[in-house]
Design an enzyme around this catalytic site. Structure first.
Site, PDB file in Angstrom:
ATOM      1  N   CYS A 159       0.151 -10.945  -3.322  1.00  0.00           N
ATOM      2  CA  CYS A 159      -1.076 -10.016  -3.505  1.00  0.00           C
ATOM      3  C   CYS A 159      -1.386  -8.974  -2.019  1.00  0.00           C
ATOM      4  O   CYS A 159      -1.234  -9.285  -1.398  1.00  0.00           O
ATOM      5  CB  CYS A 159      -2.076 -11.080  -2.700  1.00  0.00           C
ATOM      6  SG  CYS A 159      -3.869 -11.107  -2.255  1.00  0.00           S
TER       7      CYS A 159
ATOM      8  N   CYS B  91      -3.005 -10.791   0.937  1.00  0.00           N
ATOM      9  CA  CYS B  91      -2.175 -10.998   1.365  1.00  0.00           C
ATOM     10  C   CYS B  91      -1.511 -10.595   2.227  1.00  0.00           C
ATOM     11  O   CYS B  91      -1.404 -10.717   3.586  1.00  0.00           O
ATOM     12  CB  CYS B  91      -2.105 -12.374   0.462  1.00  0.00           C
ATOM     13  SG  CYS B  91      -2.953 -12.825  -0.597  1.00  0.00           S
TER      14      CYS B  91
ATOM     15  N   CYS C  74      -7.906   6.590  -6.350  1.00  0.00           N
ATOM     16  CA  CYS C  74      -7.983   5.626  -7.142  1.00  0.00           C
ATOM     17  C   CYS C  74      -6.733   6.182  -8.306  1.00  0.00           C
ATOM     18  O   CYS C  74      -7.124   6.097  -9.298  1.00  0.00           O
ATOM     19  CB  CYS C  74      -9.050   5.515  -7.567  1.00  0.00           C
ATOM     20  SG  CYS C  74      -9.725   3.887  -8.801  1.00  0.00           S
TER      21      CYS C  74
ATOM     22  N   CYS D 182      -9.413   5.529 -11.173  1.00  0.00           N
ATOM     23  CA  CYS D 182     -10.164   6.622 -11.199  1.00  0.00           C
ATOM     24  C   CYS D 182      -9.429   7.648 -11.937  1.00  0.00           C
ATOM     25  O   CYS D 182     -10.066   8.205 -13.504  1.00  0.00           O
ATOM     26  CB  CYS D 182     -11.161   6.789 -10.311  1.00  0.00           C
ATOM     27  SG  CYS D 182     -11.976   5.444  -9.603  1.00  0.00           S
TER      28      CYS D 182
END
Length: 494
Positions: A55, A58, A403, A406
């Site tokens: 993650c 995380c 992104c 995107c």
């Protein structure tokens, strides 16, 4: 003897397993399915991070969590559970996303952690979690030491340990301890200097913020319940002009708020910090009944936000405060006139604001000189004209240049726009949400986020939640558009 020797390896093995369970590479305890229950139960208060090794959020949190654990060592332990290795524990506590932070008390799940995720923020928040819900005061010195604090304090004065109002106070403190500081005494004489002659609850605002424009100590006059006490604290804790920080920003920013940013430092220069605050309060006092709240903040704590949200650089304003207003609707205003020491410039700014003469500040890229492509480029300054055109159905993508999703969508989105290019009633548009303010009503938390603004329902934009192939977009528009779509020059039947 032989049987005794046979027991030694097993005993040594159990020590190794036990040690490995509670000793981490740093000061964060590592817990799992095998040991969570009995080890968590040993601690009165503990903050637990449930995470997955892969993650990204995380990994970003990990250094701050480790730093906080070191600073809180001996006060409040911090622990972590790898949910990929201990799925049973994570499942029992309803962990569905990472990282999830929870506060445990004596091994029981007490509440979700909703405080800051910086090291300083975690330390500050969890220090308030340590110890009892309400601290017992036994002397005047105890009371003075408790209320002489950076944060506000709520202190109850009661007639004895069997007081019904004390029981309600302690119940309320247990519910609200995550957010406020509570103390109590059953020695009524400790409140005499504050005018206490019957059972009472007093709210002490932070001493550094005391001034002549408002009371520093307020008395709660209703019967104590969690609801009434929460409402009293919420309505009064910040006072007329609180100190806006990263820790309390979410509570303060849910209202129309004027903030003066300057070199504020209550630890090293409390007198200088209150110099400009007093001027804000003097002017603000005249407008106190008109629904606008006031605050002061250290500009160094909000440099990125000021630049991102208001276009203000670190050197703007010099030693003088710069002043902004942000409303609940997300409208933004900045005071461009220099803040004068007599407060007259702030007074003029507020008069213009309440008279509706101020121009809203909108972060926007320049309106493109040419915008003839199949995908219309929208900026904040042209949003109203293009997206809220009452004659057009508009599908708009909010994106970020960096992104990856995107970038993957871009060729499909362009193909969609090309297929609908001849339709005079439908506009396919996009806006860089990192360089332009996103208008109210469009909730953009990640990228890409796509909305559909129907011609006759501009006040009810709908978030597009479907698949992102061209055929999926066209199917959606056939269902939602106000006119029959024209696809590649051929009108499609609904």
């Amino acid at each position: 003897m032989a049987s005794f020797l046979l027991l030694i390896p097993a005993f040594m093995l159990s020590v190794v397993i036990f040690s490995g369970a509670v000793v981490a590479r740093g000061d964060v305890l590592e817990l799992g399915d095998a040991d969570f229950d009995y080890l968590a139960a040993e601690h009165e208060t503990m903050l637990v991070k449930f995470y997955a090794p892969w993650c990204g959020h995380c990994k970003k949190l990990a250094p701050d969590f480790e730093t906080a654990a070191s600073r809180l060592k001996g006060t409040v332990p911090l622990a972590k559970v790898d949910c990929t290795a201990s799925p049973d524990t994570c499942g029992r506590f309803g962990v569905t996303g990472y990282p999830t932070l929870k506060i445990f008390r004596n091994g029981e799940d007490s509440s979700s952690y909703d405080g800051p995720r910086s090291a300083d923020g975690i330390v500050h928040y969890m220090k308030k979690q340590a110890g009892p819900n309400s601290v017992t005061m036994r002397s005047e010195a105890d009371v003075e030491a408790f209320v002489n604090h950076f944060d506000a304090s709520v202190v109850g004065f009661f007639s004895g340990p069997d007081s019904a109002q004390l029981a309600e106070f302690l119940k309320a403190a247990g519910v609200m301890r995550d957010h406020f500081r509570f103390a109590h005494t059953i020695n009524m004489t400790l409140g005499l200097k504050h005018g206490v002659d019957t059972e009472s609850v007093l709210l002490f605002r932070p001493p550094r913020l005391s001034g002549k424009f408002e009371e520093s100590v307020l008395r709660f006059t209703e019967t104590i319940t969690t609801h009434t006490l929460r409402r009293f604290i919420r309505d009064n804790i910040f006072g007329m002009c609180p100190h806006l920080t990263n820790e309390n920003r979410d509570k303060l920013k849910g209202q129309d708020l004027l903030t003066a940013y300057y070199d504020l430092d209550y630890l090293r220069n409390p007198k200088g910090s209150n110099y400009w605050r007093n001027r804000v309060m003097k002017v603000g006092y005249q407008f106190a009944s008109q629904g606008l709240s006031f605050a002061v903040a250290n500009r160094r704590d909000f440099v990125d936000e000021l630049e991102e949200e208001f276009g203000l650089g670190a050197s703007d304003g010099g030693d003088l405060p710069f002043v902004t207003i942000r409303t609940q609707q997300g409208f933004k205003y900045t005071m461009r006139e220099e803040f004068t020491r007599d407060g007259k410039s702030l007074e003029r700014f507020l008069e213009d604001y309440f008279a509706g003469r101020l121009k809203r500040y909108i972060k926007s890229e320049p309106i493109p000189e040419k915008n003839k492509g199949p995908v219309k480029v929208v900026v904040a300054e042209s949003f109203e004209e293009i997206v809220n055109d009452p004659e057009k159905d508009v599908l708009i993508e909010f994106y970020a240049p960096w992104c990856g999703h995107c970038k993957s969508l871009e060729p499909k989105y362009k193909e969609l726009a090309e297929q609908l290019y001849s339709d005079p009633n439908i506009v396919i548009a996009k806006m860089d949400a990192t360089a332009n303010d996103v208008p109210q009503g469009f909730d953009v938390q990640g990228f890409p986020t796509i909305y559909f603004a129907r011609a006759d329902k501009k006040d009810q934009p709908k978030r597009y939640e479907g698949a992102r192939e061209v055929k999926d977009f066209i199917k959606y528009l056939k269902s939602e558009a106000s006119h029959i779509p024209v696809v590649s020059g051929v009108r499609e039947d609904l």
